[in-house]
Scaffold this motif. Structure first.
Motif, PDB file in Angstrom:
ATOM      1  N   GLY A 130       0.811  -1.210   0.000  1.00 28.74           N
ATOM      2  CA  GLY A 130       0.000   0.000   0.000  1.00 28.74           C
ATOM      3  C   GLY A 130       0.842   1.255   0.000  1.00 28.74           C
ATOM      4  N   ASP A 131       0.163   2.364  -0.245  1.00 26.76           N
ATOM      5  CA  ASP A 131       0.823   3.663  -0.330  1.00 26.76           C
ATOM      6  C   ASP A 131      -0.120   4.714   0.223  1.00 26.76           C
ATOM      7  OD1 ASP A 131       2.332   5.875  -0.878  1.00 26.76           O
ATOM      8  OD2 ASP A 131       2.385   5.608  -3.041  1.00 26.76           O
ATOM      9  N   VAL A 132       0.274   5.323   1.347  1.00 22.72           N
ATOM     10  CA  VAL A 132      -0.521   6.375   1.973  1.00 22.72           C
ATOM     11  C   VAL A 132      -0.273   7.691   1.253  1.00 22.72           C
ATOM     12  CG1 VAL A 132      -0.935   7.655   4.115  1.00 22.72           C
ATOM     13  CG2 VAL A 132      -0.443   5.206   4.189  1.00 22.72           C
ATOM     14  N   ARG A 133      -1.317   8.467   1.075  1.00 21.41           N
ATOM     15  CA  ARG A 133      -1.162   9.783   0.464  1.00 21.41           C
ATOM     16  C   ARG A 133      -0.202  10.608   1.309  1.00 21.41           C
ATOM     17  NH1 ARG A 133      -3.304  14.952   0.996  1.00 21.41           N
ATOM     18  NH2 ARG A 133      -3.647  16.082  -0.951  1.00 21.41           N
ATOM     19  N   GLY A 134       0.834  11.146   0.659  1.00 18.07           N
ATOM     20  CA  GLY A 134       1.845  11.901   1.376  1.00 18.07           C
ATOM     21  C   GLY A 134       2.959  11.000   1.855  1.00 18.07           C
ATOM     22  N   HIS A 135       3.923  11.585   2.595  1.00 21.92           N
ATOM     23  CA  HIS A 135       5.031  10.811   3.119  1.00 21.92           C
ATOM     24  C   HIS A 135       5.580  11.510   4.347  1.00 21.92           C
ATOM     25  CE1 HIS A 135       6.845  13.593   0.113  1.00 21.92           C
ATOM     26  NE2 HIS A 135       7.696  13.794   1.098  1.00 21.92           N
ATOM     27  N   GLY A 136       6.514  10.863   4.999  1.00 17.19           N
ATOM     28  CA  GLY A 136       7.120  11.437   6.196  1.00 17.19           C
ATOM     29  C   GLY A 136       6.379  11.027   7.453  1.00 17.19           C
ATOM     30  N   LEU A 137       6.603  11.786   8.541  1.00 15.94           N
ATOM     31  CA  LEU A 137       6.058  11.420   9.843  1.00 15.94           C
ATOM     32  C   LEU A 137       4.542  11.428   9.866  1.00 15.94           C
ATOM     33  CD1 LEU A 137       8.514  13.467  12.101  1.00 15.94           C
ATOM     34  CD2 LEU A 137       8.593  11.042  11.558  1.00 15.94           C
ATOM     35  N   ALA A 138       3.915  12.307   9.091  1.00 15.62           N
ATOM     36  CA  ALA A 138       2.462  12.417   9.133  1.00 15.62           C
ATOM     37  C   ALA A 138       1.768  11.154   8.650  1.00 15.62           C
ATOM     38  CB  ALA A 138       2.009  13.609   8.289  1.00 15.62           C
ATOM     39  N   ALA A 139       2.448  10.351   7.837  1.00 18.41           N
ATOM     40  CA  ALA A 139       1.826   9.151   7.283  1.00 18.41           C
ATOM     41  C   ALA A 139       1.955   7.926   8.191  1.00 18.41           C
ATOM     42  CB  ALA A 139       2.449   8.828   5.925  1.00 18.41           C
ATOM     43  N   LEU A 140       2.766   8.022   9.253  1.00 18.60           N
ATOM     44  CA  LEU A 140       3.003   6.845  10.081  1.00 18.60           C
ATOM     45  C   LEU A 140       1.737   6.342  10.759  1.00 18.60           C
ATOM     46  CD1 LEU A 140       6.437   7.370  11.879  1.00 18.60           C
ATOM     47  CD2 LEU A 140       5.833   5.680  10.167  1.00 18.60           C
ATOM     48  N   GLY A 141       0.891   7.258  11.237  1.00 13.91           N
ATOM     49  CA  GLY A 141      -0.329   6.842  11.918  1.00 13.91           C
ATOM     50  C   GLY A 141      -1.247   6.047  11.008  1.00 13.91           C
ATOM     51  N   THR A 142      -1.377   6.487   9.758  1.00 13.68           N
ATOM     52  CA  THR A 142      -2.222   5.769   8.805  1.00 13.68           C
ATOM     53  C   THR A 142      -1.626   4.407   8.472  1.00 13.68           C
ATOM     54  OG1 THR A 142      -2.893   7.903   7.874  1.00 13.68           O
ATOM     55  CG2 THR A 142      -3.364   5.931   6.577  1.00 13.68           C
ATOM     56  N   GLU A 254       9.418 -18.721 -10.728  1.00 14.33           N
ATOM     57  CA  GLU A 254       8.907 -17.386 -11.075  1.00 14.33           C
ATOM     58  C   GLU A 254       8.963 -16.459  -9.871  1.00 14.33           C
ATOM     59  OE1 GLU A 254       5.850 -18.497 -14.703  1.00 14.33           O
ATOM     60  OE2 GLU A 254       5.021 -18.108 -12.699  1.00 14.33           O
ATOM     61  N   THR A 255       8.944 -15.165 -10.165  1.00 13.72           N
ATOM     62  CA  THR A 255       9.108 -14.147  -9.126  1.00 13.72           C
ATOM     63  C   THR A 255       8.108 -13.020  -9.353  1.00 13.72           C
ATOM     64  OG1 THR A 255      11.476 -14.623  -8.907  1.00 13.72           O
ATOM     65  CG2 THR A 255      10.721 -12.495  -8.093  1.00 13.72           C
ATOM     66  N   LEU A 256       7.565 -12.500  -8.266  1.00 18.08           N
ATOM     67  CA  LEU A 256       6.697 -11.333  -8.298  1.00 18.08           C
ATOM     68  C   LEU A 256       7.432 -10.145  -7.682  1.00 18.08           C
ATOM     69  CD1 LEU A 256       3.094 -12.490  -7.268  1.00 18.08           C
ATOM     70  CD2 LEU A 256       3.791 -11.500  -9.457  1.00 18.08           C
ATOM     71  N   VAL A 257       7.324  -8.985  -8.327  1.00 12.22           N
ATOM     72  CA  VAL A 257       7.904  -7.751  -7.800  1.00 12.22           C
ATOM     73  C   VAL A 257       6.763  -6.759  -7.594  1.00 12.22           C
ATOM     74  CG1 VAL A 257       9.518  -5.862  -8.166  1.00 12.22           C
ATOM     75  CG2 VAL A 257      10.085  -8.162  -8.987  1.00 12.22           C
ATOM     76  N   LEU A 258       6.417  -6.517  -6.341  1.00  9.97           N
ATOM     77  CA  LEU A 258       5.402  -5.530  -5.989  1.00  9.97           C
ATOM     78  C   LEU A 258       6.093  -4.211  -5.687  1.00  9.97           C
ATOM     79  CD1 LEU A 258       4.322  -8.484  -5.089  1.00  9.97           C
ATOM     80  CD2 LEU A 258       2.628  -7.216  -3.784  1.00  9.97           C
ATOM     81  N   HIS A 259       5.431  -3.119  -6.024  1.00 11.51           N
ATOM     82  CA  HIS A 259       6.069  -1.815  -5.865  1.00 11.51           C
ATOM     83  C   HIS A 259       5.022  -0.748  -5.641  1.00 11.51           C
ATOM     84  CE1 HIS A 259       4.883  -0.408  -9.951  1.00 11.51           C
ATOM     85  NE2 HIS A 259       4.899  -1.708 -10.208  1.00 11.51           N
ATOM     86  N   THR A 260       5.458   0.397  -5.158  1.00 11.58           N
ATOM     87  CA  THR A 260       4.595   1.565  -5.055  1.00 11.58           C
ATOM     88  C   THR A 260       4.837   2.477  -6.252  1.00 11.58           C
ATOM     89  OG1 THR A 260       6.252   2.661  -3.666  1.00 11.58           O
ATOM     90  CG2 THR A 260       4.497   1.462  -2.545  1.00 11.58           C
ATOM     91  N   VAL A 314       9.509   5.160  -2.150  1.00 12.32           N
ATOM     92  CA  VAL A 314       9.548   3.987  -3.023  1.00 12.32           C
ATOM     93  C   VAL A 314       9.689   2.749  -2.139  1.00 12.32           C
ATOM     94  CG1 VAL A 314      10.740   2.787  -4.888  1.00 12.32           C
ATOM     95  CG2 VAL A 314      10.630   5.296  -4.885  1.00 12.32           C
ATOM     96  N   ALA A 315       8.820   1.775  -2.352  1.00  7.85           N
ATOM     97  CA  ALA A 315       8.918   0.500  -1.646  1.00  7.85           C
ATOM     98  C   ALA A 315       8.857  -0.631  -2.656  1.00  7.85           C
ATOM     99  CB  ALA A 315       7.795   0.359  -0.619  1.00  7.85           C
ATOM    100  N   LEU A 316       9.663  -1.650  -2.437  1.00  5.82           N
ATOM    101  CA  LEU A 316       9.685  -2.833  -3.286  1.00  5.82           C
ATOM    102  C   LEU A 316       9.529  -4.066  -2.405  1.00  5.82           C
ATOM    103  CD1 LEU A 316      12.646  -2.140  -5.753  1.00  5.82           C
ATOM    104  CD2 LEU A 316      10.212  -1.839  -6.192  1.00  5.82           C
ATOM    105  N   LEU A 317       8.737  -5.019  -2.881  1.00  3.88           N
ATOM    106  CA  LEU A 317       8.542  -6.292  -2.206  1.00  3.88           C
ATOM    107  C   LEU A 317       8.695  -7.397  -3.240  1.00  3.88           C
ATOM    108  CD1 LEU A 317       7.642  -8.151   0.127  1.00  3.88           C
ATOM    109  CD2 LEU A 317       5.276  -7.576  -0.455  1.00  3.88           C
ATOM    110  N   VAL A 318       9.593  -8.340  -2.988  1.00  2.00           N
ATOM    111  CA  VAL A 318       9.907  -9.394  -3.941  1.00  2.00           C
ATOM    112  C   VAL A 318       9.510 -10.738  -3.342  1.00  2.00           C
ATOM    113  CG1 VAL A 318      11.692 -10.461  -5.348  1.00  2.00           C
ATOM    114  CG2 VAL A 318      11.830  -8.023  -4.814  1.00  2.00           C
ATOM    115  N   LEU A 319       8.763 -11.524  -4.112  1.00  2.00           N
ATOM    116  CA  LEU A 319       8.332 -12.867  -3.710  1.00  2.00           C
ATOM    117  C   LEU A 319       8.804 -13.842  -4.771  1.00  2.00           C
ATOM    118  CD1 LEU A 319       4.632 -11.961  -2.827  1.00  2.00           C
ATOM    119  CD2 LEU A 319       6.565 -12.063  -1.249  1.00  2.00           C
ATOM    120  N   CYS A 320       9.621 -14.783  -4.360  1.00  2.01           N
ATOM    121  CA  CYS A 320      10.227 -15.727  -5.302  1.00  2.01           C
ATOM    122  C   CYS A 320       9.828 -17.145  -4.939  1.00  2.01           C
ATOM    123  CB  CYS A 320      11.746 -15.572  -5.283  1.00  2.01           C
ATOM    124  SG  CYS A 320      12.601 -16.678  -6.439  1.00  2.01           S
ATOM    125  N   ASN A 321       9.277 -17.875  -5.915  1.00  2.00           N
ATOM    126  CA  ASN A 321       8.920 -19.281  -5.741  1.00  2.00           C
ATOM    127  C   ASN A 321      10.098 -20.122  -6.225  1.00  2.00           C
ATOM    128  OD1 ASN A 321       7.773 -21.765  -5.503  1.00  2.00           O
ATOM    129  ND2 ASN A 321       6.068 -21.385  -6.912  1.00  2.00           N
TER     130      ASN A 321
END
Length: 356
Positions: A130-142, A254-260, A314-321
């Protein structure tokens, strides 16, 4: 609840705001009381000027040292808070090799608004990106509200649609609580991708405004799907029916690459977008593909493209079978590597290109 307030730390405020007053009062007192201030001798003036300069330099250095200490402490607290929310992923979850990393656009806070989690359940391996609107400290609560709800709902709810409704309610409750805080809440939403990987490798997905993952199969990098996603959470009410859509299978090897969206929205100095598929393709041409190799290659290419200054988190999540290493028998979520017999409906899409 974790609260991190930006700004000048309380313990340093007397030094910061009192320094001009202290310096002005000292100058006036010196001018009115000290006989050297009215002395016409050049040597006496040089001596007093040197004393004033030494005192002023000492005060400034003291304040600077105190501010740097407080800033380092605030960054440590912010990093600890984010690590508590985005817990490091284990190297294997339910038969999958996993790896994830985040790059924050907020250079001062070093935290961002991206979220991810991978959990093995009796229903299969369930993933959120997921990706919260905005970034920085204000997004931590969400981020905390959404992730906390996901970590409970994935074990309780047999259907992905019910998991998504739990996330939506948690987000709405969090925003209502923030509305009563000292700061008004602006319109906020969260893009969410829910993925379920069943023991036979079947992929089920619900996408709410998030970029589709990329599938690495053989020497190709293709989008997992091309269907129009639902609106982000918080923007509009969810529809009455929320069926999870089958989007193929994750076969052994096979591999999945999830990203924001911060990855593909990153631009260079000439305004050209970063090509995430091309960066992933460099891994396929460079030898063995591992989740850690993908992360290192993509982030290195991204930092080169943006000259070290990404405009968004930017966040990346990699899942490899990996068919070579199977999960221990009895592991929660099963071993998704166990069934290569079921064919996957291959989704063929044109290779994305940079937008000029």
């Amino acid at each position: 609840m974790i609260r991190i307030k930006a700004g000048v730390p309380r313990g340093v405020r007397p030094f910061v705001f009192g320094l001009p007053l202290m310096w002005g009062a000292l100058a006036i007192t010196y001018r009115l009381v000290c006989p050297l201030a009215r002395h016409a001798d050049l040597g006496a003036r040089i001596v007093t000027t040197t004393v004033f300069f030494a005192l002023g330099t000492g005060l400034i250095l003291h304040v600077r040292r105190a501010l740097l200490q407080e800033l380092r402490q605030a960054r440590r607290v912010a990093r600890a808070a984010q690590n508590a929310l985005l817990r490091p992923l284990p190297p294997r979850v339910g038969g999958l090799h996993t790896a994830a990393a985040q790059l924050s656009a907020d250079r001062g806070a070093r935290v961002g608004g991206d979220l991810y989690e991978v959990i093995a359940t009796e229903h299969g391996v369930r993933v959120v990106m997921g990706d919260v609107r905005g970034h920085g400290l204000a997004a931590l609560g969400t981020v905390a509200a959404v992730l906390g709800s996901f970590r409970e709902a994935v074990h309780d709810e047999p259907e992905l649609g019910a998991v998504l409704r739990r996330l939506d309610r948690a987000l709405a409750r969090h925003l209502r609580e923030r509305a009563g805080d000292e700061h008004p809440v602006v319109e906020e939403f969260v893009t969410v991708l829910l993925l379920e990987i069943r023991p036979d490798g079947e992929l089920l997905c619900i996408n709410c405004g998030h970029p589709w993952p990329y599938l690495l199969t053989g020497t190709r990098v293709v989008p997992l799907a091309d269907a129009d996603p639902l609106p982000p959470l918080g923007a509009f009410p969810l529809p009455r029916e929320l069926p999870a859509e089958p989007v193929g299978h994750l076969l052994p090897g096979e591999t999945l690459v999830l990203h924001t969206d911060g990855a593909e929205d990153a631009r260079d100095a000439h305004g050209r977008f970063f090509s995430l598929p091309d960066a992933i393709g460099e891994v396929l041409c460079g030898g063995p593909v591992t989740p850690q190799t993908i992360l290192r290659t993509v982030f290195a290419a991204l930092l080169r493209h943006t000259n070290g200054r990404p405009g968004d988190d930017v966040a990346l999540l990699v899942l490899c079978n990996d068919p070579q290493q199977r999960a221990p028998s009895g592991a929660r979520g099963g071993d998704i590597s166990g069934s290569a017999a079921r064919a996957r409906a291959t989704v063929a899409h044109p290779h994305p290109t940079n937008h000029l």
